[in-house]
Design a protein around this motif. Structure first.
Motif, PDB file in Angstrom:
ATOM      1  N   SER A  20      -5.729 -26.279  -5.626  1.00  0.00           N
ATOM      2  CA  SER A  20      -4.461 -27.006  -5.466  1.00  0.00           C
ATOM      3  C   SER A  20      -3.421 -26.550  -6.484  1.00  0.00           C
ATOM      4  N   THR A  21      -3.617 -25.343  -7.046  1.00  0.00           N
ATOM      5  CA  THR A  21      -2.717 -24.870  -8.112  1.00  0.00           C
ATOM      6  C   THR A  21      -1.519 -24.091  -7.589  1.00  0.00           C
ATOM      7  N   THR A  22      -1.528 -23.712  -6.317  1.00  0.00           N
ATOM      8  CA  THR A  22      -0.485 -22.851  -5.771  1.00  0.00           C
ATOM      9  C   THR A  22      -0.050 -23.383  -4.404  1.00  0.00           C
ATOM     10  N   ASP A  23       1.220 -23.217  -4.100  1.00  0.00           N
ATOM     11  CA  ASP A  23       1.765 -23.594  -2.792  1.00  0.00           C
ATOM     12  C   ASP A  23       2.222 -22.347  -2.041  1.00  0.00           C
ATOM     13  N   GLY A  24       2.372 -22.487  -0.733  1.00  0.00           N
ATOM     14  CA  GLY A  24       2.924 -21.399   0.068  1.00  0.00           C
ATOM     15  C   GLY A  24       1.870 -20.641   0.850  1.00  0.00           C
ATOM     16  N   ILE A  25       2.146 -19.358   1.111  1.00  0.00           N
ATOM     17  CA  ILE A  25       1.257 -18.502   1.901  1.00  0.00           C
ATOM     18  C   ILE A  25       0.745 -17.366   1.021  1.00  0.00           C
ATOM     19  N   LEU A  26      -0.565 -17.206   0.963  1.00  0.00           N
ATOM     20  CA  LEU A  26      -1.174 -16.132   0.175  1.00  0.00           C
ATOM     21  C   LEU A  26      -2.044 -15.274   1.082  1.00  0.00           C
ATOM     22  N   TYR A  27      -1.959 -13.950   0.895  1.00  0.00           N
ATOM     23  CA  TYR A  27      -2.726 -13.008   1.698  1.00  0.00           C
ATOM     24  C   TYR A  27      -3.848 -12.393   0.871  1.00  0.00           C
ATOM     25  N   TYR A  28      -5.011 -12.334   1.451  1.00  0.00           N
ATOM     26  CA  TYR A  28      -6.202 -11.833   0.760  1.00  0.00           C
ATOM     27  C   TYR A  28      -5.972 -10.447   0.169  1.00  0.00           C
ATOM     28  N   GLN A  29      -5.372  -9.550   0.959  1.00  0.00           N
ATOM     29  CA  GLN A  29      -5.205  -8.175   0.506  1.00  0.00           C
ATOM     30  C   GLN A  29      -4.256  -8.052  -0.683  1.00  0.00           C
ATOM     31  N   ASN A  30      -3.426  -9.074  -0.912  1.00  0.00           N
ATOM     32  CA  ASN A  30      -2.501  -9.045  -2.061  1.00  0.00           C
ATOM     33  C   ASN A  30      -3.116  -9.667  -3.306  1.00  0.00           C
ATOM     34  N   GLU A  31      -4.315 -10.209  -3.191  1.00  0.00           N
ATOM     35  CA  GLU A  31      -4.937 -10.929  -4.317  1.00  0.00           C
ATOM     36  C   GLU A  31      -6.267 -10.303  -4.721  1.00  0.00           C
ATOM     37  N   LEU A  32      -6.456  -9.027  -4.411  1.00  0.00           N
ATOM     38  CA  LEU A  32      -7.761  -8.402  -4.633  1.00  0.00           C
ATOM     39  C   LEU A  32      -8.159  -8.347  -6.108  1.00  0.00           C
ATOM     40  N   VAL A  33      -7.169  -8.139  -7.000  1.00  0.00           N
ATOM     41  CA  VAL A  33      -7.488  -8.073  -8.433  1.00  0.00           C
ATOM     42  C   VAL A  33      -8.002  -9.434  -8.902  1.00  0.00           C
ATOM     43  N   ASN A  34      -7.267 -10.494  -8.553  1.00  0.00           N
ATOM     44  CA  ASN A  34      -7.695 -11.837  -8.945  1.00  0.00           C
ATOM     45  C   ASN A  34      -9.055 -12.189  -8.343  1.00  0.00           C
ATOM     46  N   LEU A  35      -9.260 -11.800  -7.100  1.00  0.00           N
ATOM     47  CA  LEU A  35     -10.522 -12.124  -6.445  1.00  0.00           C
ATOM     48  C   LEU A  35     -11.678 -11.294  -6.999  1.00  0.00           C
ATOM     49  N   TYR A  36     -11.372 -10.112  -7.496  1.00  0.00           N
ATOM     50  CA  TYR A  36     -12.402  -9.311  -8.168  1.00  0.00           C
ATOM     51  C   TYR A  36     -12.871 -10.043  -9.421  1.00  0.00           C
ATOM     52  N   LEU A  37     -11.917 -10.612 -10.154  1.00  0.00           N
ATOM     53  CA  LEU A  37     -12.272 -11.401 -11.339  1.00  0.00           C
ATOM     54  C   LEU A  37     -13.045 -12.654 -10.946  1.00  0.00           C
ATOM     55  N   TYR A  38     -12.707 -13.198  -9.791  1.00  0.00           N
ATOM     56  CA  TYR A  38     -13.399 -14.388  -9.282  1.00  0.00           C
ATOM     57  C   TYR A  38     -14.891 -14.110  -9.105  1.00  0.00           C
TER      58      TYR A  38
END
Length: 365
Positions: A260-278
């Motif tokens: 619940s920390t972010t609003d709007g539309i997020l695309y998986y391919q644009n968040e790969l660095v963050n998801l790698y850390l995840y």
């Protein structure tokens, strides 16, 4: 229309109100989906199935019949679809009485079924689509391409166009039923394919085109803003239709990461660095969080994360942050300085802000 036991029982309940006679809803493969008189089921099934397979308009079993598992009487069909038929059994009176009363009852049952299906078409259709989507999301069609293409066609899905999954989450403390129904109604009016699960709406977009995906999600975003202020749409990557569960797993992962920390539309391919850390090992995450917030009490850590999330949401505007947190601007400046002194990371620097954001997300894992 696809029938199952639950739907058959609902229709049977309607018929029981107009007919005291035994009624069964049976599939052409011999499966009895529902029966009004359970103790007669064994004697009812064989002649009912013979009626269906012979494609006769009626079947009369004489009272002198000695064949086992055959209850005497007049069997009359009322078709529900090409595979499912409601069979009425009239088994009291002379042959003329059976025919006269039976055909009258047959017509009453046909009208009752038509009225039920017509009056509940939207709910039944929605139930069918939801069931199809749940099976599709679970990957149940991955090894049965023929069944998938058949169900896809009956639900208006182009099985060759590809698919993209997105998860819509409303950032409400508790998504009440009224709001949930309102959003579902909005998605229905916009003709979107979706499944509701807890506080999320799983959207199935029958396309791989980035332009079309963007347009469809923007349409949802525009309409939903009139009802809620905080929401997130997490979008998985596009795949061939039978890989929907892969796209869904990506959307779900993205949704879990941002919560619940972010609003709007997020695309998986644009968040790969963050998801790698995840995907970093849990022990590493725990050690990093403990080192960064060393000396913090749980309450202080919670307050620090609230400041960090709000700072990012407000793009660093001290005035907006102060308004959101209901404190003075000088208090925000003081908290930012204290965060820097205690952690060594300055929220006002982009690289440090990113690290602090990751640490806060890892506190939830």
């Amino acid at each position: 229309m696809e029938f199952n036991t639950r739907l058959a029982e609902r229709i049977l309940k309607q018929l029981s109100a107009v007919s005291p006679n035994p009624v069964g809803i049976i599939h052409t493969d011999g499966t009895i989906l529902a029966h009004s008189t359970a103790y007669l089921q064994g004697q009812f099934c064989k002649p009912a199935l013979n009626l269906l397979q012979s494609e006769q308009s009626e079947l009369l079993i004489s009272s002198h019949c000695t064949e086992p598992d055959c209850l005497p009487g007049l069997y009359l069909p009322v078709s529900l679809n090409q595979n499912v038929v409601c069979v009425l059994l009239v088994h009291y009176g002379t042959q003329e009485d059976l025919a006269l009363y039976g055909h009258l009852l047959q017509e009453i049952c046909r009208l009752t079924i038509e009225e039920f299906i017509s009056g509940n078409y939207f709910n039944l259709r929605h139930y069918e689509r939801s069931l199809f989507c749940l099976h599709w999301l679970a990957g149940q069609y991955n090894h049965d391409t023929k069944a998938f293409f058949e169900h896809a066609a009956s639900n208006g899905i182009d099985a060759t166009a590809g698919v993209t999954c997105a998860s819509l989450r409303i950032h409400q403390i508790q998504l009440n039923q009224s709001l949930k129904f309102s959003i579902a109604e909005m998605l229905d009016l916009l003709n979107f394919l979706y499944v509701s699960r807890d506080s999320d709406f799983i959207l199935i977009l029958n396309t791989k085109s980035p332009k079309v995906i963007s347009m469809q999600l923007s349409l949802i975003e525009t309409n939903i803003k009139s009802q809620v202020t905080h929401f997130l749409i997490a979008v998985g990557q596009s795949y061939e239709c039978l890989q929907l569960n892969t796209s869904y797993a990506e959307a779900k992962k993205l949704l879990h990461y941002y919560g619940s920390t972010t609003d709007g539309i997020l695309y998986y391919q644009n968040e790969l660095v963050n998801l790698y850390l995840y995907d970093a090992p849990p022990e590493l995450k725990h050690r990093f969080v403990m080192q960064l917030f060393e000396g913090y009490t749980p309450q202080e850590q919670k307050q620090a994360c609230e400041l960090i999330y709000t700072y990012i949401a407000c793009n660093g505007s001290i005035q907006q942050i102060a308004q959101k947190l209901f404190v003075h601007k000088n208090t925000i400046q003081y908290r930012i300085e204290q965060l820097y002194k205690r952690t060594g990371y300055d929220l006002r620097r982009i690289s440090d802000c990113h690290i602090l954001s990751i640490a806060c997300k890892w506190t939830r894992i």
